[in-house]
Design a protein around this motif. Sequence first.
Motif, PDB file in Angstrom:
ATOM      1  N   MET A  97     -13.076  18.236  -3.154  1.00 41.86           N
ATOM      2  CA  MET A  97     -13.549  16.857  -3.000  1.00 41.86           C
ATOM      3  C   MET A  97     -14.510  16.502  -4.134  1.00 41.86           C
ATOM      4  SD  MET A  97     -14.010  16.681   1.148  1.00 41.86           S
ATOM      5  CE  MET A  97     -14.056  14.910   1.376  1.00 41.86           C
ATOM      6  N   ILE A  98     -15.347  17.469  -4.534  1.00 44.11           N
ATOM      7  CA  ILE A  98     -16.265  17.233  -5.651  1.00 44.11           C
ATOM      8  C   ILE A  98     -15.467  16.986  -6.937  1.00 44.11           C
ATOM      9  CG2 ILE A  98     -17.973  18.372  -7.152  1.00 44.11           C
ATOM     10  CD1 ILE A  98     -19.172  19.602  -4.575  1.00 44.11           C
ATOM     11  N   LEU A  99     -14.414  17.754  -7.141  1.00 46.44           N
ATOM     12  CA  LEU A  99     -13.569  17.557  -8.331  1.00 46.44           C
ATOM     13  C   LEU A  99     -12.916  16.173  -8.313  1.00 46.44           C
ATOM     14  CD1 LEU A  99     -11.946  21.097  -8.506  1.00 46.44           C
ATOM     15  CD2 LEU A  99     -13.513  20.108 -10.202  1.00 46.44           C
ATOM     16  N   ALA A 100     -12.489  15.717  -7.145  1.00 44.65           N
ATOM     17  CA  ALA A 100     -11.886  14.386  -7.030  1.00 44.65           C
ATOM     18  C   ALA A 100     -12.913  13.294  -7.325  1.00 44.65           C
ATOM     19  CB  ALA A 100     -11.288  14.191  -5.638  1.00 44.65           C
ATOM     20  N   ALA A 101     -14.132  13.460  -6.814  1.00 48.27           N
ATOM     21  CA  ALA A 101     -15.195  12.481  -7.087  1.00 48.27           C
ATOM     22  C   ALA A 101     -15.524  12.450  -8.575  1.00 48.27           C
ATOM     23  CB  ALA A 101     -16.442  12.817  -6.268  1.00 48.27           C
ATOM     24  N   LYS A 102     -15.578  13.617  -9.192  1.00 47.35           N
ATOM     25  CA  LYS A 102     -15.874  13.691 -10.622  1.00 47.35           C
ATOM     26  C   LYS A 102     -14.767  13.042 -11.441  1.00 47.35           C
ATOM     27  CE  LYS A 102     -17.125  16.848 -14.323  1.00 47.35           C
ATOM     28  NZ  LYS A 102     -17.567  18.179 -14.691  1.00 47.35           N
ATOM     29  N   TYR A 103     -13.521  13.336 -11.100  1.00 48.15           N
ATOM     30  CA  TYR A 103     -12.391  12.730 -11.811  1.00 48.15           C
ATOM     31  C   TYR A 103     -12.458  11.201 -11.707  1.00 48.15           C
ATOM     32  CZ  TYR A 103      -7.761  11.292 -13.160  1.00 48.15           C
ATOM     33  OH  TYR A 103      -6.724  10.655 -13.785  1.00 48.15           O
ATOM     34  N   SER A 104     -12.737  10.701 -10.498  1.00 49.38           N
ATOM     35  CA  SER A 104     -12.831   9.254 -10.291  1.00 49.38           C
ATOM     36  C   SER A 104     -13.947   8.643 -11.129  1.00 49.38           C
ATOM     37  CB  SER A 104     -13.089   8.944  -8.812  1.00 49.38           C
ATOM     38  OG  SER A 104     -12.051   9.439  -8.023  1.00 49.38           O
ATOM     39  N   LEU A 119       0.816  -1.199   0.000  1.00 54.07           N
ATOM     40  CA  LEU A 119       0.000   0.000   0.000  1.00 54.07           C
ATOM     41  C   LEU A 119       0.856   1.258   0.000  1.00 54.07           C
ATOM     42  CD1 LEU A 119      -2.831   1.348   0.363  1.00 54.07           C
ATOM     43  CD2 LEU A 119      -2.452   1.127   2.834  1.00 54.07           C
ATOM     44  N   VAL A 120       0.489   2.182  -0.889  1.00 60.46           N
ATOM     45  CA  VAL A 120       1.040   3.530  -0.875  1.00 60.46           C
ATOM     46  C   VAL A 120      -0.157   4.467  -0.744  1.00 60.46           C
ATOM     47  CG1 VAL A 120       2.285   5.305  -2.160  1.00 60.46           C
ATOM     48  CG2 VAL A 120       2.973   2.905  -2.359  1.00 60.46           C
ATOM     49  N   VAL A 121      -0.134   5.299   0.284  1.00 61.32           N
ATOM     50  CA  VAL A 121      -1.215   6.249   0.499  1.00 61.32           C
ATOM     51  C   VAL A 121      -0.683   7.654   0.272  1.00 61.32           C
ATOM     52  CG1 VAL A 121      -2.844   7.219   2.167  1.00 61.32           C
ATOM     53  CG2 VAL A 121      -2.417   4.765   2.139  1.00 61.32           C
ATOM     54  N   ASP A 122      -1.342   8.378  -0.583  1.00 63.53           N
ATOM     55  CA  ASP A 122      -1.014   9.777  -0.828  1.00 63.53           C
ATOM     56  C   ASP A 122      -2.108  10.630  -0.220  1.00 63.53           C
ATOM     57  OD1 ASP A 122       1.379   9.412  -2.364  1.00 63.53           O
ATOM     58  OD2 ASP A 122       0.125   8.791  -4.052  1.00 63.53           O
ATOM     59  N   MET A 123      -1.721  11.530   0.675  1.00 58.68           N
ATOM     60  CA  MET A 123      -2.662  12.462   1.278  1.00 58.68           C
ATOM     61  C   MET A 123      -2.766  13.683   0.366  1.00 58.68           C
ATOM     62  SD  MET A 123      -3.842  11.215   3.983  1.00 58.68           S
ATOM     63  CE  MET A 123      -3.596  10.380   5.517  1.00 58.68           C
ATOM     64  N   VAL A 124      -3.967  13.939  -0.127  1.00 57.61           N
ATOM     65  CA  VAL A 124      -4.190  15.048  -1.053  1.00 57.61           C
ATOM     66  C   VAL A 124      -5.101  16.073  -0.377  1.00 57.61           C
ATOM     67  CG1 VAL A 124      -5.042  15.705  -3.329  1.00 57.61           C
ATOM     68  CG2 VAL A 124      -4.013  13.435  -2.993  1.00 57.61           C
ATOM     69  N   PRO A 125      -4.572  17.255  -0.062  1.00 55.71           N
ATOM     70  CA  PRO A 125      -5.434  18.288   0.513  1.00 55.71           C
ATOM     71  C   PRO A 125      -6.500  18.707  -0.501  1.00 55.71           C
ATOM     72  CG  PRO A 125      -3.106  18.854   0.757  1.00 55.71           C
ATOM     73  CD  PRO A 125      -3.188  17.696  -0.190  1.00 55.71           C
ATOM     74  N   SER A 126      -7.760  18.553  -0.141  1.00 59.92           N
ATOM     75  CA  SER A 126      -8.828  18.829  -1.102  1.00 59.92           C
ATOM     76  C   SER A 126      -8.803  20.274  -1.590  1.00 59.92           C
ATOM     77  CB  SER A 126     -10.194  18.485  -0.505  1.00 59.92           C
ATOM     78  OG  SER A 126     -10.419  19.173   0.701  1.00 59.92           O
ATOM     79  N   CYS A 127      -8.421  21.203  -0.740  1.00 56.19           N
ATOM     80  CA  CYS A 127      -8.334  22.616  -1.157  1.00 56.19           C
ATOM     81  C   CYS A 127      -7.346  22.808  -2.299  1.00 56.19           C
ATOM     82  CB  CYS A 127      -7.913  23.498   0.016  1.00 56.19           C
ATOM     83  SG  CYS A 127      -9.152  23.675   1.286  1.00 56.19           S
ATOM     84  N   ASP A 128      -6.301  21.977  -2.333  1.00 49.97           N
ATOM     85  CA  ASP A 128      -5.271  22.133  -3.365  1.00 49.97           C
ATOM     86  C   ASP A 128      -5.757  21.746  -4.761  1.00 49.97           C
ATOM     87  OD1 ASP A 128      -3.627  23.057  -1.405  1.00 49.97           O
ATOM     88  OD2 ASP A 128      -2.242  21.347  -1.429  1.00 49.97           O
ATOM     89  N   LEU A 129      -6.889  21.071  -4.862  1.00 47.76           N
ATOM     90  CA  LEU A 129      -7.452  20.707  -6.166  1.00 47.76           C
ATOM     91  C   LEU A 129      -8.320  21.824  -6.755  1.00 47.76           C
ATOM     92  CD1 LEU A 129      -8.526  17.045  -5.330  1.00 47.76           C
ATOM     93  CD2 LEU A 129      -6.546  17.745  -6.691  1.00 47.76           C
ATOM     94  N   GLU A 130      -8.580  22.845  -5.970  1.00 43.13           N
ATOM     95  CA  GLU A 130      -9.507  23.910  -6.377  1.00 43.13           C
ATOM     96  C   GLU A 130      -8.813  25.007  -7.183  1.00 43.13           C
ATOM     97  OE1 GLU A 130     -11.248  25.158  -2.671  1.00 43.13           O
ATOM     98  OE2 GLU A 130     -12.316  23.262  -2.417  1.00 43.13           O
ATOM     99  N   ASN A 131      -9.593  25.707  -8.000  1.00 42.79           N
ATOM    100  CA  ASN A 131      -9.064  26.782  -8.849  1.00 42.79           C
ATOM    101  C   ASN A 131      -8.443  27.916  -8.051  1.00 42.79           C
ATOM    102  OD1 ASN A 131      -9.534  25.637 -11.366  1.00 42.79           O
ATOM    103  ND2 ASN A 131     -11.657  26.343 -11.386  1.00 42.79           N
ATOM    104  N   THR A 132      -8.910  28.157  -6.845  1.00 46.73           N
ATOM    105  CA  THR A 132      -8.313  29.200  -6.005  1.00 46.73           C
ATOM    106  C   THR A 132      -6.840  28.900  -5.760  1.00 46.73           C
ATOM    107  OG1 THR A 132     -10.443  29.534  -4.919  1.00 46.73           O
ATOM    108  CG2 THR A 132      -8.517  30.401  -3.789  1.00 46.73           C
TER     109      THR A 132
END
Length: 191
Positions: free
Chosen positions: A87-94, A38-51
Amino acid sequence: MYRWVRIAIVGKYTDLSDAYLSVLKALFHASVVIRKKLVVDMVPSCDLENTTKKEDSRAYEAAWKLLKDANGVLLPGGFGDRGMEGMILAAKYSRENNIPFLGICLGMQIAVIEFARSVLCLPDANSTEFESETKHPCIIFMPEGSTTHMGGTMRLGSRRAYFHVKDSKSARLYENKDFVDERHRHRYEVW
């Protein structure tokens, strides 16, 4: 022979080492059972946003790289609307890329909101937790809950859920029973 599996946990509290400890332990145990490292990457959800793209393009690109390199995406629980759009962007990408996805608590709410917005063409769909007057509420405060008292007001323990559509995937997973008793711990539910 072991093979790697990379899971992206996209959440609000990724900088707190023990915030998702139970999730990490569950992933580790599951990886042992299926004989994968297992490799787990912690992705801050704010960092996926356009801001973040405008304010810190390196953090934005790094977050999206971690998400795109993942074999699976997990959206854990949390409170409040900070990082929700990421988080919505991550769900959509998935969903759009057929990446295995698991939404837990808030993560499941996010998946429902994303589906309502993207697939059902309800761009303003939301949870009443985040937007109380949303035109298209898809997550609502549970009817028997208290809106004035926060402590001890979660729905806890066993609750009966009835299958209204007999030939659904959910019903088939439960061997086409009329109902199932499930454990709950939440304040909001899918409308």
